[in-house]
Design an enzyme around this catalytic site. Sequence first.
Site, PDB file in Angstrom:
ATOM      1  N   LEU A  14     -81.005   9.206  -8.896  1.00 46.70           N
ATOM      2  CA  LEU A  14     -80.778   8.761  -7.519  1.00 46.70           C
ATOM      3  C   LEU A  14     -81.094   7.272  -7.370  1.00 46.70           C
ATOM      4  CD1 LEU A  14     -80.036  10.271  -4.857  1.00 46.70           C
ATOM      5  CD2 LEU A  14     -82.441  10.095  -4.275  1.00 46.70           C
ATOM      6  N   GLU A 220     -66.671  20.550  -3.085  1.00 49.63           N
ATOM      7  CA  GLU A 220     -66.811  19.585  -4.180  1.00 49.63           C
ATOM      8  C   GLU A 220     -65.985  20.017  -5.384  1.00 49.63           C
ATOM      9  OE1 GLU A 220     -70.898  17.713  -4.431  1.00 49.63           O
ATOM     10  OE2 GLU A 220     -71.354  19.786  -3.932  1.00 49.63           O
ATOM     11  N   HIS A 244     -77.688  20.201   4.822  1.00 52.18           N
ATOM     12  CA  HIS A 244     -76.618  19.291   5.249  1.00 52.18           C
ATOM     13  C   HIS A 244     -75.736  19.907   6.348  1.00 52.18           C
ATOM     14  CE1 HIS A 244     -77.927  17.030   1.921  1.00 52.18           C
ATOM     15  NE2 HIS A 244     -77.152  17.538   0.983  1.00 52.18           N
TER      16      HIS A 244
END
Length: 742
Positions: A14, A220, A244
Amino acid sequence: EHTDIILLGSTGDLAQKYLWQGFFNLYEKHSSDHHTFTFYGCGRSPKHSATEKLNKILDKNVICEKKNCVDQKKKFVSLVSYFQLASEIDFKNLGQLLKNSRSVTKYEAITVIFYLSIPPEFYTRTAENIHKFCYSVEENINFRIVFEKPFGYDTNSAIQLQTNLEKYFKEDEIYRIDHYLGKSVVREILPFRFVRQLNPEIEKLLNNKHVERIEVVLKETVDCKGRFSYYNNNGVIRDVLQNHLMEVLLLVTMELEENGVKIPQQKQNLLKNIETPLSVLIGQYEDYLDQSNDEAPDLAEFVPTFAAALLSIESPKWHGVPIIFVSGKSLNERTSYARVIFKNNIFCVSNCPNMNQNQQIIFHIGHGGLPSPMILVSKYFKTVEFPQGFNTEHNLEIKKQIYGKDFSEFFSAVPINDIDAYSSLIQDAFNGRKESFIDGSHLVDSWKIWEDILKYSTERIPRIYENGDEHNVLDFKIFGSSLEYVKNIEKEDASDSFSPNSFLGRKLVTAESETLYKALATDIVSKISQQNTQKFHIAFSGGKSPIRLFQILAALLSDVSLNHVHIWQVDERCVSRESEDSNFHHLLKNFLSNGHISIPDDNIHPMPVSQIKRNCDLESKGNTIYEQSIKNHIANKQFDYIVLGLGADGHTASLFPNEPTLSLKSYVAMTWKSVFRMTLTLPVINRAKQISVLVTGKAKRKILKTLEKSDPGSGLPILRVNPTDGEMTWYIDSNALSLTLN
Ligand SMILES: O=C1O[C@H](COP(=O)(O)O)[C@@H](O)[C@H](O)[C@H]1O
């Protein structure tokens, strides 16, 4: 003013992809003679090697987007240094370093931001060390600690994490990141609704009178490669739906700040009205088990990589509006959006250009073949105002249909600056803009919504889909309060493919897992009733596969007289009855403790593994006691029915390959495999009248292939199951079998 940013996990994925760029953007925007920065990249690796790696990351991954920023980047890099944080002493030294640097220059205000990009299991210990050695209560210091999701694994662990963090920090110092809250379109959902004085028509329509349904979707194309140890323990519901998608839904449906009730409170009020999903479908892409490299196959086969959930909000405003969440890996496209689809109950008689068309508002968060995130509103609305940061004069020409319509049928606006989510959130953490982060008070409520579903999904084998779902096996329909897959795979299998009726010379029953469980349960029930009132002795194996069988049996046998039925165990781990690892625990929970099952207590024969001194204390001879019990109760020592399972290594019961237990003459043995266990042995198993071997899930395909090629002397325990006078039937579900036959 000065800001210290300390990034833990500074060379991780990240950090490489987003965080250093975000810090550089922050630095570019705010550094001046009046505001200085220092950045510490931290990690467990020693300074020398990590410094080299960090420098490479800064060099390659921090991109200069603006003209003339090369000098800025050089200055930024010179402010970054690596600091090893592997022990308490390291934290102490870091604390000292931060303190010393403050004593050199006197600042009016200092902001200290610890950003934890580390595995969640280290959160508590790290927080404790930071608090102990690096925290300061001086008045001019603003302290912030930033965490990445996951915030817990379920309700209890979320509460635990929250309690641990509260020991060290105040809620307004904790910044919990859900990066979807940093996406440019998601950030504008509330501002878009806030311009309701300008869009009064739209805000008035956001309720159950007008909305047909709401969809929140994150599809995705990527799979789970490189993330199995995380994904095997989480799956898509924990990874995406709980956080999310839920956060986006809250922004679309919450009440706006009104009469002094602030946004976090409104969010929490709404969360309390969101019910456990009415229905959930789960799937797994076909390569998942292969890719996960047989890492914990028994666990991996239950991991959903796709989920669709039907939710409802029980408030006067939203009651009755279906809310659909969809997310999955390895699907046909990458896209994310939330869309509100309005009812269309107007019957147009003449000149009807919009006949049968539902109007929509779409918060297109990203990808999906559109060149930019955007907000789209059907042109049915006369005018639409977009928030300030959005541009309607974008001249984008999109030729294909989007969301079922021509692009020209929408008002559309794109963000003027489409800033990356992490950069936005780093700016927000710096500015103390807490509303872009997850509030501690609503975390627990949002986990509670998923509690039952998470339990359900650990016991169901997901539907297998091809990468890209080429044959649309995931398409589903809303059917009242449930979701149903459109395609019935079982029927397809029956007609399209070879359907054998024997395996290794024994009868074979095969079907999709749910039907298979029903077939096995029905066979058991019919054998129980054939026995009339004569005693019926049945032994069940442990593991996860029989859980669904127990539940179906409980339904089929509810309120049936079962005084003649005796329940035994095939094997058991030496753990307490409360443990999730206890086979009896699952038998009890899913079958015996159902209020409508009337088997007398004396007919229930759990293996005596919880002995007085310690579990399976050898002196207490639990196995001998159980053997004696079998001899006392069962005529001819012949079980009427035994349900066996099959392990990925060929084990059955707790009889493992090439172990001495395979040649024992006694009926019950002790053995060891990760824990002590008690198990029935082959001499008693092979005396049974009926043995059914239940095999479900793709994880078993390899061993099924191996069995076809091996001979009985190979040391594989399942091949030694060979009833002398009784019947043996294989119950193998289509996931395990179709692959065997290919
Ligand atoms: O947090 C996560 O989100 C990503 C999807 O994010 P996006 O910004 O690429 O849409 C997902 O791939 C990942 O599994 C999950 O942990």
